[in-house]
Design a protein around this motif. Sequence first.
Motif, PDB file in Angstrom:
ATOM      1  N   ALA A   8      -2.279  -2.894  -2.774  1.00 26.09           N
ATOM      2  CA  ALA A   8      -3.461  -3.292  -1.993  1.00 26.09           C
ATOM      3  C   ALA A   8      -4.625  -2.339  -2.251  1.00 26.09           C
ATOM      4  CB  ALA A   8      -3.107  -3.328  -0.514  1.00 26.09           C
ATOM      5  N   THR A   9      -5.199  -2.425  -3.445  1.00 24.92           N
ATOM      6  CA  THR A   9      -6.338  -1.582  -3.834  1.00 24.92           C
ATOM      7  C   THR A   9      -7.394  -2.483  -4.462  1.00 24.92           C
ATOM      8  OG1 THR A   9      -5.733  -1.216  -6.134  1.00 24.92           O
ATOM      9  CG2 THR A   9      -4.639   0.204  -4.510  1.00 24.92           C
ATOM     10  N   PRO A  10      -8.632  -1.976  -4.631  1.00 28.66           N
ATOM     11  CA  PRO A  10      -9.675  -2.826  -5.233  1.00 28.66           C
ATOM     12  C   PRO A  10      -9.284  -3.376  -6.607  1.00 28.66           C
ATOM     13  CG  PRO A  10     -10.673  -0.881  -4.247  1.00 28.66           C
ATOM     14  CD  PRO A  10      -9.179  -0.693  -4.143  1.00 28.66           C
ATOM     15  N   ASN A  11      -8.679  -2.548  -7.450  1.00 30.22           N
ATOM     16  CA  ASN A  11      -8.335  -3.062  -8.785  1.00 30.22           C
ATOM     17  C   ASN A  11      -7.249  -4.135  -8.703  1.00 30.22           C
ATOM     18  OD1 ASN A  11     -10.147  -1.575 -10.394  1.00 30.22           O
ATOM     19  ND2 ASN A  11      -8.852   0.247 -10.212  1.00 30.22           N
ATOM     20  N   GLY A  12      -6.326  -3.972  -7.763  1.00 31.51           N
ATOM     21  CA  GLY A  12      -5.310  -5.006  -7.573  1.00 31.51           C
ATOM     22  C   GLY A  12      -5.928  -6.291  -7.046  1.00 31.51           C
ATOM     23  N   HIS A  13      -6.849  -6.150  -6.098  1.00 29.20           N
ATOM     24  CA  HIS A  13      -7.447  -7.342  -5.485  1.00 29.20           C
ATOM     25  C   HIS A  13      -8.276  -8.162  -6.476  1.00 29.20           C
ATOM     26  CE1 HIS A  13      -6.908  -5.423  -1.280  1.00 29.20           C
ATOM     27  NE2 HIS A  13      -5.928  -6.225  -1.577  1.00 29.20           N
ATOM     28  N   LYS A  14      -8.852  -7.507  -7.490  1.00 28.72           N
ATOM     29  CA  LYS A  14      -9.588  -8.286  -8.495  1.00 28.72           C
ATOM     30  C   LYS A  14      -8.702  -9.406  -9.038  1.00 28.72           C
ATOM     31  CE  LYS A  14     -11.918  -4.280 -10.560  1.00 28.72           C
ATOM     32  NZ  LYS A  14     -11.904  -3.417 -11.763  1.00 28.72           N
ATOM     33  N   VAL A  15      -7.458  -9.052  -9.349  1.00 26.30           N
ATOM     34  CA  VAL A  15      -6.590 -10.013 -10.034  1.00 26.30           C
ATOM     35  C   VAL A  15      -6.044 -11.056  -9.061  1.00 26.30           C
ATOM     36  CG1 VAL A  15      -4.574 -10.278 -11.512  1.00 26.30           C
ATOM     37  CG2 VAL A  15      -6.065  -8.294 -11.786  1.00 26.30           C
ATOM     38  N   SER A  32       5.314   0.269  -5.062  1.00 24.52           N
ATOM     39  CA  SER A  32       5.125   1.354  -4.098  1.00 24.52           C
ATOM     40  C   SER A  32       4.701   2.617  -4.851  1.00 24.52           C
ATOM     41  CB  SER A  32       6.425   1.608  -3.341  1.00 24.52           C
ATOM     42  OG  SER A  32       6.382   2.898  -2.772  1.00 24.52           O
ATOM     43  N   PHE A  33       3.474   3.102  -4.530  1.00 27.22           N
ATOM     44  CA  PHE A  33       3.027   4.367  -5.130  1.00 27.22           C
ATOM     45  C   PHE A  33       3.851   5.528  -4.585  1.00 27.22           C
ATOM     46  CE2 PHE A  33      -1.563   2.574  -5.700  1.00 27.22           C
ATOM     47  CZ  PHE A  33      -1.160   1.875  -6.824  1.00 27.22           C
ATOM     48  N   ASP A  34       4.253   5.418  -3.312  1.00 28.38           N
ATOM     49  CA  ASP A  34       5.071   6.492  -2.717  1.00 28.38           C
ATOM     50  C   ASP A  34       6.351   6.691  -3.522  1.00 28.38           C
ATOM     51  OD1 ASP A  34       3.350   7.106  -0.700  1.00 28.38           O
ATOM     52  OD2 ASP A  34       4.262   5.750   0.759  1.00 28.38           O
ATOM     53  N   GLU A  37       6.729   3.729  -8.310  1.00 26.33           N
ATOM     54  CA  GLU A  37       7.223   2.579  -9.081  1.00 26.33           C
ATOM     55  C   GLU A  37       6.306   2.236 -10.255  1.00 26.33           C
ATOM     56  OE1 GLU A  37       9.786   0.365  -5.553  1.00 26.33           O
ATOM     57  OE2 GLU A  37       7.792  -0.384  -6.011  1.00 26.33           O
ATOM     58  N   GLN A  38       5.051   2.727 -10.204  1.00 20.14           N
ATOM     59  CA  GLN A  38       4.119   2.457 -11.312  1.00 20.14           C
ATOM     60  C   GLN A  38       4.386   3.344 -12.523  1.00 20.14           C
ATOM     61  OE1 GLN A  38       3.524   4.324  -8.729  1.00 20.14           O
ATOM     62  NE2 GLN A  38       1.716   5.624  -8.916  1.00 20.14           N
ATOM     63  N   LYS A  39       5.323   4.303 -12.370  1.00 23.37           N
ATOM     64  CA  LYS A  39       5.614   5.233 -13.476  1.00 23.37           C
ATOM     65  C   LYS A  39       7.018   5.026 -14.055  1.00 23.37           C
ATOM     66  CE  LYS A  39       1.712   7.339 -12.384  1.00 23.37           C
ATOM     67  NZ  LYS A  39       0.462   6.928 -13.043  1.00 23.37           N
ATOM     68  N   ASN A  49      -0.202   2.705 -19.217  1.00 22.17           N
ATOM     69  CA  ASN A  49      -1.008   3.645 -18.428  1.00 22.17           C
ATOM     70  C   ASN A  49      -0.394   3.931 -17.053  1.00 22.17           C
ATOM     71  OD1 ASN A  49      -3.298   5.283 -18.073  1.00 22.17           O
ATOM     72  ND2 ASN A  49      -4.445   3.632 -17.083  1.00 22.17           N
ATOM     73  N   GLY A  50       0.665   3.225 -16.698  1.00 16.23           N
ATOM     74  CA  GLY A  50       1.356   3.518 -15.439  1.00 16.23           C
ATOM     75  C   GLY A  50       0.506   3.308 -14.204  1.00 16.23           C
ATOM     76  N   ARG A  51      -0.300   2.258 -14.213  1.00 15.31           N
ATOM     77  CA  ARG A  51      -1.152   1.958 -13.060  1.00 15.31           C
ATOM     78  C   ARG A  51      -1.135   0.451 -12.808  1.00 15.31           C
ATOM     79  NH1 ARG A  51      -6.306   5.845 -12.523  1.00 15.31           N
ATOM     80  NH2 ARG A  51      -5.083   7.720 -12.280  1.00 15.31           N
ATOM     81  N   ILE A  52      -1.563   0.081 -11.607  1.00 12.71           N
ATOM     82  CA  ILE A  52      -1.721  -1.346 -11.344  1.00 12.71           C
ATOM     83  C   ILE A  52      -3.203  -1.669 -11.490  1.00 12.71           C
ATOM     84  CG2 ILE A  52       0.272  -1.401  -9.806  1.00 12.71           C
ATOM     85  CD1 ILE A  52      -3.180  -1.875  -8.362  1.00 12.71           C
ATOM     86  N   THR A 213      -0.645  12.092  -3.283  1.00  9.46           N
ATOM     87  CA  THR A 213       0.522  12.313  -4.152  1.00  9.46           C
ATOM     88  C   THR A 213       0.204  11.938  -5.597  1.00  9.46           C
ATOM     89  OG1 THR A 213       1.418  10.086  -3.861  1.00  9.46           O
ATOM     90  CG2 THR A 213       2.154  11.751  -2.279  1.00  9.46           C
ATOM     91  N   MET A 214      -0.850  11.148  -5.806  1.00 11.58           N
ATOM     92  CA  MET A 214      -1.169  10.712  -7.174  1.00 11.58           C
ATOM     93  C   MET A 214      -2.112  11.663  -7.888  1.00 11.58           C
ATOM     94  SD  MET A 214      -1.420   6.624  -6.410  1.00 11.58           S
ATOM     95  CE  MET A 214      -3.137   6.771  -6.124  1.00 11.58           C
ATOM     96  N   LEU A 215      -2.676  12.635  -7.152  1.00 13.95           N
ATOM     97  CA  LEU A 215      -3.645  13.536  -7.772  1.00 13.95           C
ATOM     98  C   LEU A 215      -2.925  14.491  -8.719  1.00 13.95           C
ATOM     99  CD1 LEU A 215      -5.902  14.629  -4.790  1.00 13.95           C
ATOM    100  CD2 LEU A 215      -6.490  13.070  -6.648  1.00 13.95           C
TER     101      LEU A 215
HETATM  102  N1  LIG Z   1      -8.945   1.024 -15.348  1.00 16.08           N
HETATM  103  C1  LIG Z   1      -7.761   0.591 -14.638  1.00 16.08           C
HETATM  104  C2  LIG Z   1      -7.607   1.412 -13.388  1.00 16.08           C
HETATM  105  C3  LIG Z   1      -6.315   1.135 -12.686  1.00 16.08           C
HETATM  106  C4  LIG Z   1      -6.078   2.089 -11.523  1.00 16.08           C
HETATM  107  O1  LIG Z   1      -6.689   3.167 -11.457  1.00 16.08           O
HETATM  108  N2  LIG Z   1      -5.178   1.709 -10.621  1.00 16.08           N
HETATM  109  C5  LIG Z   1      -4.830   2.550  -9.496  1.00 16.08           C
HETATM  110  C6  LIG Z   1      -4.935   1.778  -8.199  1.00 16.08           C
HETATM  111  S1  LIG Z   1      -6.570   1.138  -7.935  1.00 16.08           S
HETATM  112  C7  LIG Z   1      -3.395   3.015  -9.641  1.00 16.08           C
HETATM  113  O2  LIG Z   1      -2.550   2.267 -10.087  1.00 16.08           O
HETATM  114  N3  LIG Z   1      -3.098   4.245  -9.232  1.00 16.08           N
HETATM  115  C8  LIG Z   1      -1.761   4.757  -9.268  1.00 16.08           C
HETATM  116  C9  LIG Z   1      -1.663   6.036 -10.041  1.00 16.08           C
HETATM  117  O3  LIG Z   1      -2.709   6.603 -10.405  1.00 16.08           O
HETATM  118  O4  LIG Z   1      -0.550   6.479 -10.283  1.00 16.08           O
HETATM  119  C10 LIG Z   1      -7.905  -0.900 -14.306  1.00 16.08           C
HETATM  120  O5  LIG Z   1      -9.037  -1.325 -14.060  1.00 16.08           O
HETATM  121  O6  LIG Z   1      -6.897  -1.622 -14.298  1.00 16.08           O
END
Ligand SMILES: N[C@@H](CCC(=O)N[C@@H](CS)C(=O)NCC(=O)O)C(=O)O
Length: 217
Positions: A8-15, A32-34, A37-39, A49-52, A213-215
Amino acid sequence: MIDLYTAATPNGHKVSIALEEMGLPYRVHALSFDKKEQKTPEFLRINPNGRIPAIVDDGFAVFESGAILLYLAEKTGQLLPTDAKGRSRVIQWLMFQMGGVGPMQGQANVFFRYFPEKLQGAIDRYQHETRRLYAVLDTRLGEAEYLAGDYSIADIATFPWVRVHDWAGVSVDGLPHLQRWLAAIDARPAVQRGLQVPTRPTDEDALVKTAQTMLTR
Ligand SMILES: N[C@@H](CCC(=O)N[C@@H](CS)C(=O)NCC(=O)O)C(=O)O
């Protein structure tokens, strides 16, 4: 059937908004980022890139939200004109979001909300740059109803970010065209459905803790 890997983040909501607007059936996998699961190795095969967000369409994986929006628009023939100039207009504003609004506002979130130290210079820099980009959007929306003329994937990319401007500590006061555009997009039923995917945790402290936790420094 499209598999959507999201949160539930802006980048997820785009899709999820784009899938709802286009009327495409999809299955949601809320990561779950906690639990990081993205890694996992399985997910890194879908998005290195391990991100959603990411999608898998009939075995074909797409990552990067802007690339996903282009793929879906081209697959369905919706929300992206086919003539060279109309298409370019959409892609210009899509790139403006992907290279500008998203990264700058994302860093404003980091330094305003999540970073353990209060670095006023960094907070100011990213908030001011985000506000400057909003002013560019406002000027454009004073001359066109939507960013590329007609409603398109450029609006879908930008709306989920601008709507949460408060979280980054950035105001939209004095930007009347941007406010008009926000309200118009917010009123679309498909947008409201997309914003419910997946259900957003309501606890703000938990959100901040998860983001911290993601920083990586
Ligand atoms: N440029 C990427 C950015 C994706 C991104 O930063 N996703 C964040 C959530 S909005 C994420 O997955 N963060 C988890 C992490 O950094 O481990 C895109 O537009 O898809």
